[in-house]
Design a protein around this motif. Structure first.
Motif, PDB file in Angstrom:
ATOM      1  N   UNK A 118     -28.228-102.186  16.889  1.00  0.00           N
ATOM      2  CA  UNK A 118     -27.360-101.391  17.765  1.00  0.00           C
ATOM      3  C   UNK A 118     -27.981-100.037  18.098  1.00  0.00           C
ATOM      4  N   UNK A 119     -28.799 -99.501  17.195  1.00  0.00           N
ATOM      5  CA  UNK A 119     -29.434 -98.204  17.434  1.00  0.00           C
ATOM      6  C   UNK A 119     -30.615 -98.300  18.395  1.00  0.00           C
ATOM      7  N   UNK A 120     -31.114 -99.508  18.604  1.00  0.00           N
ATOM      8  CA  UNK A 120     -32.322 -99.667  19.421  1.00  0.00           C
ATOM      9  C   UNK A 120     -32.040 -99.628  20.922  1.00  0.00           C
ATOM     10  N   UNK A 121     -30.780 -99.863  21.334  1.00  0.00           N
ATOM     11  CA  UNK A 121     -30.476 -99.914  22.761  1.00  0.00           C
ATOM     12  C   UNK A 121     -30.808 -98.583  23.439  1.00  0.00           C
ATOM     13  N   UNK A 122     -30.396 -97.483  22.809  1.00  0.00           N
ATOM     14  CA  UNK A 122     -30.702 -96.167  23.370  1.00  0.00           C
ATOM     15  C   UNK A 122     -32.196 -95.919  23.455  1.00  0.00           C
ATOM     16  N   UNK A 123     -32.937 -96.364  22.432  1.00  0.00           N
ATOM     17  CA  UNK A 123     -34.393 -96.185  22.429  1.00  0.00           C
ATOM     18  C   UNK A 123     -35.029 -96.952  23.585  1.00  0.00           C
ATOM     19  N   UNK A 124     -34.551 -98.173  23.820  1.00  0.00           N
ATOM     20  CA  UNK A 124     -35.083 -98.981  24.924  1.00  0.00           C
ATOM     21  C   UNK A 124     -34.863 -98.269  26.257  1.00  0.00           C
ATOM     22  N   UNK A 125     -33.646 -97.760  26.461  1.00  0.00           N
ATOM     23  CA  UNK A 125     -33.331 -97.051  27.701  1.00  0.00           C
ATOM     24  C   UNK A 125     -34.225 -95.816  27.849  1.00  0.00           C
ATOM     25  N   UNK A 126     -34.423 -95.108  26.755  1.00  0.00           N
ATOM     26  CA  UNK A 126     -35.276 -93.916  26.797  1.00  0.00           C
ATOM     27  C   UNK A 126     -36.729 -94.247  27.040  1.00  0.00           C
ATOM     28  N   UNK A 127     -37.198 -95.353  26.468  1.00  0.00           N
ATOM     29  CA  UNK A 127     -38.604 -95.727  26.660  1.00  0.00           C
ATOM     30  C   UNK A 127     -38.891 -96.072  28.121  1.00  0.00           C
ATOM     31  N   UNK A 128     -37.904 -96.664  28.798  1.00  0.00           N
ATOM     32  CA  UNK A 128     -38.078 -96.969  30.219  1.00  0.00           C
ATOM     33  C   UNK A 128     -38.210 -95.697  31.051  1.00  0.00           C
ATOM     34  N   UNK A 129     -37.524 -94.640  30.622  1.00  0.00           N
ATOM     35  CA  UNK A 129     -37.647 -93.355  31.322  1.00  0.00           C
ATOM     36  C   UNK A 129     -38.965 -92.680  30.968  1.00  0.00           C
ATOM     37  N   UNK A 130     -39.293 -92.658  29.681  1.00  0.00           N
ATOM     38  CA  UNK A 130     -40.487 -91.959  29.211  1.00  0.00           C
ATOM     39  C   UNK A 130     -41.779 -92.509  29.770  1.00  0.00           C
ATOM     40  N   UNK A 131     -41.826 -93.819  30.038  1.00  0.00           N
ATOM     41  CA  UNK A 131     -43.073 -94.419  30.532  1.00  0.00           C
ATOM     42  C   UNK A 131     -43.409 -93.950  31.948  1.00  0.00           C
ATOM     43  N   UNK A 132     -42.406 -93.453  32.689  1.00  0.00           N
ATOM     44  CA  UNK A 132     -42.672 -92.957  34.043  1.00  0.00           C
ATOM     45  C   UNK A 132     -43.450 -91.640  34.005  1.00  0.00           C
ATOM     46  N   UNK A 133     -43.423 -90.957  32.859  1.00  0.00           N
ATOM     47  CA  UNK A 133     -44.174 -89.713  32.698  1.00  0.00           C
ATOM     48  C   UNK A 133     -45.667 -89.967  32.900  1.00  0.00           C
ATOM     49  N   UNK A 134     -46.148 -91.089  32.366  1.00  0.00           N
ATOM     50  CA  UNK A 134     -47.565 -91.441  32.502  1.00  0.00           C
ATOM     51  C   UNK A 134     -47.921 -91.697  33.958  1.00  0.00           C
ATOM     52  N   UNK A 135     -47.039 -92.384  34.680  1.00  0.00           N
ATOM     53  CA  UNK A 135     -47.299 -92.676  36.093  1.00  0.00           C
ATOM     54  C   UNK A 135     -47.416 -91.383  36.906  1.00  0.00           C
ATOM     55  N   UNK A 136     -46.564 -90.416  36.593  1.00  0.00           N
ATOM     56  CA  UNK A 136     -46.630 -89.142  37.308  1.00  0.00           C
ATOM     57  C   UNK A 136     -47.952 -88.430  37.009  1.00  0.00           C
ATOM     58  N   UNK A 137     -48.400 -88.502  35.764  1.00  0.00           N
ATOM     59  CA  UNK A 137     -49.634 -87.822  35.369  1.00  0.00           C
ATOM     60  C   UNK A 137     -50.853 -88.404  36.083  1.00  0.00           C
ATOM     61  N   UNK A 138     -50.917 -89.751  36.172  1.00  0.00           N
ATOM     62  CA  UNK A 138     -52.125 -90.360  36.746  1.00  0.00           C
ATOM     63  C   UNK A 138     -52.211 -90.170  38.251  1.00  0.00           C
ATOM     64  N   UNK A 139     -51.161 -89.615  38.862  1.00  0.00           N
ATOM     65  CA  UNK A 139     -51.247 -89.322  40.292  1.00  0.00           C
ATOM     66  C   UNK A 139     -51.885 -87.954  40.539  1.00  0.00           C
ATOM     67  N   UNK A 140     -52.073 -87.163  39.475  1.00  0.00           N
ATOM     68  CA  UNK A 140     -52.700 -85.851  39.644  1.00  0.00           C
ATOM     69  C   UNK A 140     -54.168 -86.020  40.032  1.00  0.00           C
ATOM     70  N   UNK A 141     -54.661 -85.097  40.805  1.00  0.00           N
ATOM     71  CA  UNK A 141     -56.069 -85.119  41.203  1.00  0.00           C
ATOM     72  C   UNK A 141     -56.869 -84.184  40.294  1.00  0.00           C
ATOM     73  N   UNK A 142     -57.478 -84.758  39.250  1.00  0.00           N
ATOM     74  CA  UNK A 142     -58.271 -83.941  38.322  1.00  0.00           C
ATOM     75  C   UNK A 142     -59.715 -84.449  38.274  1.00  0.00           C
TER      76      UNK A 142
END
Length: 310
Positions: free
Chosen positions: A80-104
């Protein structure tokens, strides 16, 4: 053939870079991340926040799911405690997508050189920092490689036919995104490939969004594999991950064309548009499920608990 070999090479560099990046981050903070997940999950909202933060730090929803399943298998977390983690992980993984769009581009070589030097030192902390630096350089180099190869690769008849099918069918795009992500076990790598084709104009935004939805589903394979032999609650967690991502894709599917039409309002670069769409989609989908997270958990137990008892 040469272009396809280069494409596979860049894919290997991307996945290798992500692996190094995750390894360095994991070694530096794994014990603290595990303790935080174990403590910060007494409510779905806290679990969502913890899952999002840890995923953003580790740059991998799959890694967070494996950690979660490990904690459940060890009796430190309940299903029952894992449902929130799953929802959060789906949000957190978008952070990586935003980073790789940077021009470095200007920092790729310095990051790689510094990372390589630090990785040969004896101090484990410096080695991990070096792995993070070198991994980031590899990821950004591979992204530039995907963009460079997108145009010549699409001139190949088999790739041209495949892209035509993707551009003509949202279902085919979802299916392709799911299968390829399951094979390479990285939704970020799959989305990186999509961004490369998108930036060159060889893939439509509609198809890119559909393939991104498929990538969200395909990434569940890691959690399913990790749950094998880990017990009933761990298996339920993996299945909940699958159902949440399938349900999210099903809800968004009828609105793909409308979302694709609105995407250019966020920025001029199509690959960045896709990253923004991914953020908005995952945040909205997770927040919609959050109020009924406990009921959703009980539904998963009702549906799949029978399988465990039979």
């Amino acid at each position: 053939m040469v272009y396809l070999l280069f494409f596979l090479l860049f894919l290997a560099v991307f996945i290798g870079g992500m692996t190094l990046l995750r390894k360095g981050l994991f070694e530096l903070s794994a014990s603290r991340m595990k303790n935080w997940l174990a403590v910060m999950t007494d409510t779905p909202l806290k679990g969502l926040i913890a899952g999002a933060v840890v995923t953003a730090l580790l740059h991998s929803s799959s890694a967070v799911m494996v950690i979660t399943i490990g904690l459940i298998s060890a009796g430190l977390l309940k299903f029952s405690q894992s449902i929130g983690i799953i929802l959060g992980s789906n949000i957190g993984t978008t952070f990586t997508l935003e980073i790789i769009t940077f021009n470095i581009d200007a920092f790729i070589v310095p990051f790689a050189v510094v990372g390589a030097i630090l990785m040969v030192l004896r101090n484990r902390t410096w080695q991990n920092i070096g792995a993070i630096s070198f991994g980031m350089a590899a990821v950004f180099a591979a992204m530039r490689g995907f963009t460079f190869l997108a145009d010549p690769v699409t001139s190949l008849p088999i790739v041209e036919l495949a892209l035509t099918n993707l551009n003509n069918s949202h279902l085919m795009s979802i299916f392709t995104g799911t299968v390829v992500t399951a094979m390479i076990q990285s939704s970020t790598a799959m989305t990186g490939i999509i961004m490369g084709f998108l930036s060159e104009g060889t893939l439509s935004m509609n198809s890119a969004i559909a393939a991104m939805l498929g990538a969200n589903i395909g990434t569940c394979i890691t959690a399913m594999l990790a749950s094998i032999g880990a017990g009933k609650e761990a298996r339920l967690t993996a299945l909940a991950h699958v159902w949440l991502n399938i349900a999210g894709a099903a809800v968004l599917y009828p609105f793909i064309d409308q979302i694709a039409a609105l995407a250019p309002m966020t920025t001029t670069r199509p690959e960045v548009q896709l990253a923004h769409v991914s953020v908005v989609y995952n945040v909205i989908a997770s927040l919609l499920v959050l109020p009924v997270a406990e009921k959703f958990g009980r539904m998963i137990e009702f549906i799949h608990g029978k399988e465990e008892r039979s």
